[in-house]
Motif scaffolding. Structure first.
Motif, short mmCIF file in Angstrom:
data_model
loop_
_atom_site.label_atom_id
_atom_site.label_comp_id
_atom_site.label_asym_id
_atom_site.label_seq_id
_atom_site.Cartn_x
_atom_site.Cartn_y
_atom_site.Cartn_z
N VAL A 111 7.33 5.60 -6.84
CA VAL A 111 6.50 5.83 -5.65
C VAL A 111 7.06 5.00 -4.49
O VAL A 111 7.87 4.10 -4.70
N PHE A 112 6.61 5.32 -3.30
CA PHE A 112 6.99 4.53 -2.13
C PHE A 112 5.87 3.57 -1.80
O PHE A 112 4.70 3.96 -1.78
N ARG A 113 6.25 2.36 -1.52
CA ARG A 113 5.24 1.36 -1.15
C ARG A 113 5.70 0.62 0.10
O ARG A 113 6.89 0.43 0.31
N ARG A 158 6.41 7.87 -12.68
CA ARG A 158 7.29 8.31 -11.60
C ARG A 158 7.43 7.19 -10.58
O ARG A 158 6.59 6.27 -10.56
N ILE A 175 11.21 11.66 -6.28
CA ILE A 175 9.77 11.56 -6.57
C ILE A 175 9.40 12.35 -7.82
O ILE A 175 8.22 12.50 -8.14
N THR A 193 5.16 8.98 5.52
CA THR A 193 5.94 9.71 4.52
C THR A 193 6.88 10.69 5.19
O THR A 193 8.05 10.82 4.81
N GLN A 194 6.36 11.36 6.20
CA GLN A 194 7.17 12.34 6.91
C GLN A 194 8.37 11.68 7.58
O GLN A 194 9.49 12.18 7.51
N PHE A 238 10.95 10.65 4.91
CA PHE A 238 11.71 11.77 4.36
C PHE A 238 12.68 12.34 5.39
O PHE A 238 13.80 12.73 5.05
N ALA A 239 12.24 12.38 6.64
CA ALA A 239 13.12 12.90 7.70
C ALA A 239 14.37 12.03 7.80
O ALA A 239 15.48 12.53 8.01
N ARG A 262 0.84 -1.21 0.00
CA ARG A 262 0.00 0.00 0.00
C ARG A 262 0.87 1.25 0.00
O ARG A 262 2.05 1.17 0.35
N PRO A 263 0.27 2.39 -0.40
CA PRO A 263 1.03 3.64 -0.32
C PRO A 263 1.24 4.03 1.14
O PRO A 263 0.58 3.50 2.05
N LEU A 264 2.10 4.99 1.36
CA LEU A 264 2.39 5.41 2.73
C LEU A 264 1.41 6.47 3.20
O LEU A 264 0.91 7.25 2.38
N THR A 265 1.14 6.50 4.48
CA THR A 265 0.28 7.56 5.03
C THR A 265 1.14 8.81 5.23
O THR A 265 2.34 8.80 5.01
N GLU A 266 0.45 9.85 5.65
CA GLU A 266 1.14 11.14 5.78
C GLU A 266 2.29 11.07 6.79
O GLU A 266 3.40 11.54 6.52
#
Lengths: 206, 162
Positions: B41-43, B39, B28, B9-10, B13-14, B2-6
């Motif tokens: 994506v992160f999964r 593009r 991205i 994702t944070q 990236f951190a 599944r995609p990452l939640t907010e």
């Protein structure tokens, strides 16, 4: 059994007010008003409205217009009607509880990802910058301390050198003075010429 | 998968921003300029691909090295005599450091390279560049976090899906 009986009696009375159609008491109450329940309701409403309309309409034309506005049916909310909860459009059990889990919000579009990324970057840059600033400040302080310590060492050294020099000079002066003294004494006597210049002891053999 | 939640994702990236600079946004970016360009994506799948611990922390594996090496901000080059100690799981001592990125602060993520620019792993600096200059040759300058030797050492667990 006494307690069970009392309960049954109570429930019978309760049906009178609750408006359950098939109960004996409710049917009795309806039969007192008129023959059919739908008709009786209508008649009661019409009677009330007509009487009001006559009373107000007789005063002025404006009053009639107002009356029309007032006539507008009030819309009742479900709570105001006082309907038993099981008789609602969405029964109690079926309704979903509020404030529960709403599911995950996925971030998959580029824009929102970029905003998150830029936020994170700004934060990280700030952190790195502050770290560097701190390191630089610490370095400055360290340098200043080092310079101070060096200066102190230099001062001490120069002081030591000075004293050494002083001591050396003193010694030199003393020796020079002694030499001078020896030479000077002879000369004076020489100049005077009164005393015998030769102080050498002589031994003569007769 | 599944995609990452907010929040995920944070966190991701951190973590990545520890090692990389602003070029991270190229990760991205779309592959070409077309309107419906492809593009990356992160999964996430369970704990794999991106390993989230139970506390929601994110742990980078050695498998992330190619991505980090491409976008690295601070770098450390180790001499030939320091490669083996690092690949066997040791920290980097000052004597083994060939080159440093200048102006690197303390506790900053760095990517470790060999002298011929082959990425070997990544870690965290123990001292800032200025402080490291004063360090004695046996002093640790960089703590190891992951190295290519893990591909052999952790062969059994690195790609396990449990």
């Amino acid at each position: 059994m006494a307690p069970t009986r009392t309960t049954t009696i109570k429930s019978k009375h309760a049906t009178n007010k609750s408006g359950i159609q098939n109960s004996k008491t409710s049917s009795k109450a309806r039969s007192n008003g008129s023959s059919g329940d739908g008709v009786s309701k209508k008649s009661a409403k019409s009677k009330r409205t007509t009487s009001k309309g006559v009373a107000l309409g007789s005063v002025t034309g404006k009053g009639a217009a107002l009356n029309k506005l007032r006539k507008k049916r009030r819309v009742y909310t479900e709570r105001e009607l006082g309907i038993p909860t099981l008789n609602m459009i969405t029964p109690v059990g079926v309704e979903k509880p509020r404030g529960g889990k709403k599911g995950k919000v996925f971030v998959d579009d580029r824009e929102s990802m970029l905003t998150i990324l830029s936020l994170v970057h700004a934060e990280k840059d700030g952190q790195i910058e502050s770290k560097m600033m701190k390191a630089r400040q610490m370095e400055e302080i360290r340098e200043a301390r080092k310079a101070e310590a060096e200066k102190r060492v230099e001062e001490r050294k120069s002081k030591l050198d000075e004293t050494k020099e002083g001591l050396k000079k003193k010694r030199k002066r003393a020796s020079a003075a002694r030499e001078l003294e020896g030479e000077g004494g002879r000369r004076e006597e020489e100049v005077k010429g009164t005393k015998a210049l030769k102080l050498k002891k002589t031994v003569s053999f007769a | 998968m599944r995609p990452l939640t907010e929040t995920e994702t944070q966190t991701l990236f951190a973590k990545l921003a520890n090692y990389t600079g602003t070029s991270l946004k190229n990760l991205i970016a779309p592959l070409d300029n077309g309107p419906n360009a492809d593009r990356y994506v992160f999964r996430i799948q369970q704990s794999r691909c991106y390993y989230f611990t139970k506390t929601g922390k994110f742990r980078l594996h050695i498998t992330a090295l190619p991505i980090l090496a491409e976008h690295a901000r601070y770098k450390v080059w180790v001499k030939a005599n320091g490669e083996m100690p690092f690949l066997y799981g040791g920290h980097i001592v000052k004597a083994h450091v060939g080159r440093w990125s200048d102006d690197c602060p303390e506790h900053q993520g760095v990517v470790v390279y060999s002298m011929n620019d082959t990425p070997l792993g990544f870690g965290v600096t123990a001292r800032s560049t200025q402080e490291a200059r004063r360090l004695d040759p046996t002093g640790i300058t960089c703590f190891r976090q992951a190295d290519c030797g893990e591909y052999l050492r952790d062969e059994d667990s690195l790609f396990a899906t449990s």
